[in-house]
Design a protein around this motif. Sequence first.
Motif, PDB file in Angstrom:
ATOM      1  N   VAL A 135     -14.951 -59.211  -2.330  1.00  0.00           N
ATOM      2  CA  VAL A 135     -14.723 -58.673  -3.668  1.00  0.00           C
ATOM      3  C   VAL A 135     -15.497 -59.464  -4.721  1.00  0.00           C
ATOM      4  O   VAL A 135     -16.043 -58.893  -5.670  1.00  0.00           O
ATOM      5  CB  VAL A 135     -13.213 -58.605  -3.995  1.00  0.00           C
ATOM      6  CG1 VAL A 135     -12.605 -59.992  -4.211  1.00  0.00           C
ATOM      7  CG2 VAL A 135     -12.973 -57.723  -5.209  1.00  0.00           C
ATOM      8  N   ILE A 136     -15.582 -60.778  -4.552  1.00  0.00           N
ATOM      9  CA  ILE A 136     -16.346 -61.590  -5.512  1.00  0.00           C
ATOM     10  C   ILE A 136     -17.825 -61.219  -5.460  1.00  0.00           C
ATOM     11  O   ILE A 136     -18.475 -61.009  -6.498  1.00  0.00           O
ATOM     12  CB  ILE A 136     -16.136 -63.091  -5.245  1.00  0.00           C
ATOM     13  CG1 ILE A 136     -14.733 -63.515  -5.701  1.00  0.00           C
ATOM     14  CG2 ILE A 136     -17.201 -63.926  -5.965  1.00  0.00           C
ATOM     15  CD1 ILE A 136     -14.396 -64.965  -5.417  1.00  0.00           C
ATOM     16  N   LEU A 137     -18.379 -61.110  -4.249  1.00  0.00           N
ATOM     17  CA  LEU A 137     -19.794 -60.759  -4.133  1.00  0.00           C
ATOM     18  C   LEU A 137     -20.066 -59.339  -4.619  1.00  0.00           C
ATOM     19  O   LEU A 137     -21.099 -59.078  -5.249  1.00  0.00           O
ATOM     20  CB  LEU A 137     -20.252 -60.908  -2.687  1.00  0.00           C
ATOM     21  CG  LEU A 137     -20.399 -62.338  -2.165  1.00  0.00           C
ATOM     22  CD1 LEU A 137     -20.824 -62.331  -0.714  1.00  0.00           C
ATOM     23  CD2 LEU A 137     -21.399 -63.133  -3.012  1.00  0.00           C
ATOM     24  N   SER A 138     -19.159 -58.430  -4.333  1.00  0.00           N
ATOM     25  CA  SER A 138     -19.338 -57.049  -4.771  1.00  0.00           C
ATOM     26  C   SER A 138     -19.472 -56.980  -6.282  1.00  0.00           C
ATOM     27  O   SER A 138     -20.359 -56.304  -6.826  1.00  0.00           O
ATOM     28  CB  SER A 138     -18.140 -56.214  -4.302  1.00  0.00           C
ATOM     29  OG  SER A 138     -18.223 -54.899  -4.797  1.00  0.00           O
ATOM     30  N   ILE A 139     -18.616 -57.693  -6.982  1.00  0.00           N
ATOM     31  CA  ILE A 139     -18.630 -57.668  -8.450  1.00  0.00           C
ATOM     32  C   ILE A 139     -19.846 -58.393  -9.000  1.00  0.00           C
ATOM     33  O   ILE A 139     -20.593 -57.853  -9.832  1.00  0.00           O
ATOM     34  CB  ILE A 139     -17.331 -58.283  -9.000  1.00  0.00           C
ATOM     35  CG1 ILE A 139     -16.132 -57.392  -8.664  1.00  0.00           C
ATOM     36  CG2 ILE A 139     -17.443 -58.492 -10.518  1.00  0.00           C
ATOM     37  CD1 ILE A 139     -14.789 -58.020  -8.959  1.00  0.00           C
ATOM     38  N   LEU A 140     -20.070 -59.614  -8.548  1.00  0.00           N
ATOM     39  CA  LEU A 140     -21.152 -60.415  -9.130  1.00  0.00           C
ATOM     40  C   LEU A 140     -22.528 -59.827  -8.816  1.00  0.00           C
ATOM     41  O   LEU A 140     -23.420 -59.827  -9.668  1.00  0.00           O
ATOM     42  CB  LEU A 140     -21.069 -61.853  -8.632  1.00  0.00           C
ATOM     43  CG  LEU A 140     -19.872 -62.680  -9.116  1.00  0.00           C
ATOM     44  CD1 LEU A 140     -19.941 -64.094  -8.544  1.00  0.00           C
ATOM     45  CD2 LEU A 140     -19.808 -62.727 -10.645  1.00  0.00           C
ATOM     46  N   ASN A 141     -22.725 -59.341  -7.585  1.00  0.00           N
ATOM     47  CA  ASN A 141     -24.034 -58.777  -7.243  1.00  0.00           C
ATOM     48  C   ASN A 141     -24.359 -57.548  -8.083  1.00  0.00           C
ATOM     49  O   ASN A 141     -25.482 -57.392  -8.577  1.00  0.00           O
ATOM     50  CB  ASN A 141     -24.082 -58.425  -5.751  1.00  0.00           C
ATOM     51  CG  ASN A 141     -24.618 -59.558  -4.905  1.00  0.00           C
ATOM     52  OD1 ASN A 141     -25.636 -60.157  -5.226  1.00  0.00           O
ATOM     53  ND2 ASN A 141     -23.931 -59.857  -3.820  1.00  0.00           N
ATOM     54  N   HIS A 142     -23.392 -56.668  -8.253  1.00  0.00           N
ATOM     55  CA  HIS A 142     -23.637 -55.457  -9.040  1.00  0.00           C
ATOM     56  C   HIS A 142     -23.807 -55.774 -10.515  1.00  0.00           C
ATOM     57  O   HIS A 142     -24.799 -55.406 -11.151  1.00  0.00           O
ATOM     58  CB  HIS A 142     -22.488 -54.468  -8.857  1.00  0.00           C
ATOM     59  CG  HIS A 142     -22.575 -53.273  -9.761  1.00  0.00           C
ATOM     60  ND1 HIS A 142     -21.970 -53.251 -11.009  1.00  0.00           N
ATOM     61  CD2 HIS A 142     -23.217 -52.088  -9.634  1.00  0.00           C
ATOM     62  CE1 HIS A 142     -22.234 -52.086 -11.590  1.00  0.00           C
ATOM     63  NE2 HIS A 142     -22.981 -51.368 -10.787  1.00  0.00           N
ATOM     64  N   ASP A 143     -22.835 -56.465 -11.084  1.00  0.00           N
ATOM     65  CA  ASP A 143     -22.841 -56.677 -12.531  1.00  0.00           C
ATOM     66  C   ASP A 143     -24.004 -57.558 -12.976  1.00  0.00           C
ATOM     67  O   ASP A 143     -24.607 -57.320 -14.028  1.00  0.00           O
ATOM     68  CB  ASP A 143     -21.519 -57.294 -12.976  1.00  0.00           C
ATOM     69  CG  ASP A 143     -20.354 -56.327 -12.864  1.00  0.00           C
ATOM     70  OD1 ASP A 143     -20.451 -55.358 -12.079  1.00  0.00           O
ATOM     71  OD2 ASP A 143     -19.334 -56.526 -13.543  1.00  0.00           O
ATOM     72  N   SER A 144     -24.336 -58.563 -12.180  1.00  0.00           N
ATOM     73  CA  SER A 144     -25.451 -59.434 -12.552  1.00  0.00           C
ATOM     74  C   SER A 144     -26.785 -58.705 -12.477  1.00  0.00           C
ATOM     75  O   SER A 144     -27.696 -58.970 -13.277  1.00  0.00           O
ATOM     76  CB  SER A 144     -25.473 -60.682 -11.656  1.00  0.00           C
ATOM     77  OG  SER A 144     -24.301 -61.455 -11.845  1.00  0.00           O
ATOM     78  N   ALA A 145     -26.917 -57.776 -11.531  1.00  0.00           N
ATOM     79  CA  ALA A 145     -28.148 -56.986 -11.444  1.00  0.00           C
ATOM     80  C   ALA A 145     -28.318 -56.104 -12.675  1.00  0.00           C
ATOM     81  O   ALA A 145     -29.411 -56.008 -13.258  1.00  0.00           O
ATOM     82  CB  ALA A 145     -28.133 -56.135 -10.180  1.00  0.00           C
ATOM     83  N   VAL A 146     -27.243 -55.454 -13.097  1.00  0.00           N
ATOM     84  CA  VAL A 146     -27.314 -54.596 -14.277  1.00  0.00           C
ATOM     85  C   VAL A 146     -27.564 -55.437 -15.530  1.00  0.00           C
ATOM     86  O   VAL A 146     -28.377 -55.075 -16.390  1.00  0.00           O
ATOM     87  CB  VAL A 146     -26.022 -53.770 -14.422  1.00  0.00           C
ATOM     88  CG1 VAL A 146     -26.024 -52.993 -15.740  1.00  0.00           C
ATOM     89  CG2 VAL A 146     -25.876 -52.811 -13.250  1.00  0.00           C
ATOM     90  N   ALA A 147     -26.881 -56.568 -15.643  1.00  0.00           N
ATOM     91  CA  ALA A 147     -27.051 -57.420 -16.822  1.00  0.00           C
ATOM     92  C   ALA A 147     -28.468 -57.966 -16.925  1.00  0.00           C
ATOM     93  O   ALA A 147     -29.017 -58.094 -18.028  1.00  0.00           O
ATOM     94  CB  ALA A 147     -26.043 -58.565 -16.795  1.00  0.00           C
ATOM     95  N   ALA A 148     -29.070 -58.288 -15.783  1.00  0.00           N
ATOM     96  CA  ALA A 148     -30.452 -58.781 -15.805  1.00  0.00           C
ATOM     97  C   ALA A 148     -31.405 -57.701 -16.285  1.00  0.00           C
ATOM     98  O   ALA A 148     -32.317 -57.963 -17.086  1.00  0.00           O
ATOM     99  CB  ALA A 148     -30.858 -59.283 -14.419  1.00  0.00           C
ATOM    100  N   ALA A 174     -18.345 -47.533 -10.870  1.00  0.00           N
ATOM    101  CA  ALA A 174     -19.503 -48.404 -11.100  1.00  0.00           C
ATOM    102  C   ALA A 174     -20.054 -48.201 -12.504  1.00  0.00           C
ATOM    103  O   ALA A 174     -20.582 -49.134 -13.117  1.00  0.00           O
ATOM    104  CB  ALA A 174     -20.585 -48.124 -10.063  1.00  0.00           C
ATOM    105  N   ALA A 175     -19.923 -46.989 -13.031  1.00  0.00           N
ATOM    106  CA  ALA A 175     -20.419 -46.701 -14.376  1.00  0.00           C
ATOM    107  C   ALA A 175     -19.714 -47.557 -15.422  1.00  0.00           C
ATOM    108  O   ALA A 175     -20.333 -48.039 -16.372  1.00  0.00           O
ATOM    109  CB  ALA A 175     -20.237 -45.223 -14.692  1.00  0.00           C
ATOM    110  N   VAL A 176     -18.422 -47.742 -15.245  1.00  0.00           N
ATOM    111  CA  VAL A 176     -17.656 -48.553 -16.200  1.00  0.00           C
ATOM    112  C   VAL A 176     -18.093 -50.014 -16.110  1.00  0.00           C
ATOM    113  O   VAL A 176     -18.306 -50.684 -17.130  1.00  0.00           O
ATOM    114  CB  VAL A 176     -16.145 -48.412 -15.929  1.00  0.00           C
ATOM    115  CG1 VAL A 176     -15.348 -49.245 -16.928  1.00  0.00           C
ATOM    116  CG2 VAL A 176     -15.719 -46.953 -16.004  1.00  0.00           C
ATOM    117  N   ALA A 177     -18.230 -50.511 -14.884  1.00  0.00           N
ATOM    118  CA  ALA A 177     -18.692 -51.887 -14.691  1.00  0.00           C
ATOM    119  C   ALA A 177     -20.108 -52.068 -15.228  1.00  0.00           C
ATOM    120  O   ALA A 177     -20.437 -53.102 -15.830  1.00  0.00           O
ATOM    121  CB  ALA A 177     -18.639 -52.252 -13.210  1.00  0.00           C
TER     122      ALA A 177
END
Length: 442
Positions: A135-148, A174-177
Amino acid sequence: MNAADLGLPVAVPSTALFTDRYELTMVQAALRAGTAGRRSVFEVFSRRLPEGRRYGVVAGTGRVLDAVENFRFDPGVLEFLADRGIVDAPTLDWLSGYRFRGDIFGYPEGEVYFPGSPIMRVEGTFAECVLLETVILSILNHDSAVAAAASRMAVAAGGRPLIEMGARRTHELAAVAAARAAYVGGFATTSDLAAGFRYNIPTVGTSAHAFTLLHDSERDAFRAQVDSLGGGTTLLVDTYDVTEAVRMAVEIAGPELGAVRIDSGDLLLLAHRVRQQLDDLGAHKTKIVVTSDLDEYAIASLAAAPVDAYGVGTQLVTGSGHPTCSMVYKLVARADTAEPGAPLRPVAKKSMGGKMSMGGRKWAARRTDADGVAEAEVVGTGPVPEELAGRQLLVELVRGGEVVAREPLDAARDRHTAARGALPLSATQLSKGEPVLPTEYL
């Protein structure tokens, strides 16, 4: 205000099944072997940045804290695990009382990172920490990619507002995140109401081509929208003929028309023509918003155009070609026994093929030059050098299972602006290159 601010009930579903089966089977085997209670340290890091990227952006930290807080094996979850025979009865009994009671440290949300940066450190027993990996990797990998991606687009926009509008291009959750991560990376608003409701992100939106096509004429559509939303609205002018639509828009809304939106065609050429036409019609304050499959390169190409805001969808929510950051969650230290206070010793994977890791509980600091510009990411396992003591990057997020680092989303957004601004100027180049800071190990 969001739902919680209004006192409305907010559903808080368990996050315990946002995981891979082998996390639970490892716990079962460790419980039987007597090793589940050994004190352990896991770290999240990326061995490399996505190809060509010069820095990464930490995003999703707040969502990780929510996920850890809600990681509970409720009766329905336990029944599912039992019915499918996923784990045995003693493990089910252990899971029924699961609460993460360890500590979590990490780079604060919005901070930048580089290869090897210990972005998050999770400490506790092996069993309680290993369950959180997926769950930690799922969140950080997705959100950090979009933020970058959002950060690069914000740089390209040069201060002009960016609108997140990718909800229809990804999974609805995923759209909300993604909207949240984009806001951290520098976007000003979102079209997604769920993101506005959940995270208090400003929302915008007026009409699509379907609204124009619904009416008997473009004039009727513009009139209906202005009558409903007022002259400060944004009118979509590329359904038929842009020049005629702009003339009609100003005629109907008056020179105080809020904005026109262009969603197709040669945006550079059209933006110049529309700006000239608006000025000729006396609508000097009417803004121009452009959309149409933009990415950071398209935005940069419009830097000299009279564009006031950009709407970005597909390329943003897919990380502009890099939908993940390849972050991993690795055991880096553990005790030899489950006795309280047993000393930790470093452990690390030694296999070949570029997947080696560095053992030991790490700290990280960012060294700067005499002008305060960052010059290196320093990562170590021993004592922190005195000159770096005040520049450490990891902060306490969870203590004894209790979240201690809640913050408004705007704090993460502001932190990112400051962190990016402290990097060497070459960090903002859109051309492909190596990470702007080297990672040094002590």
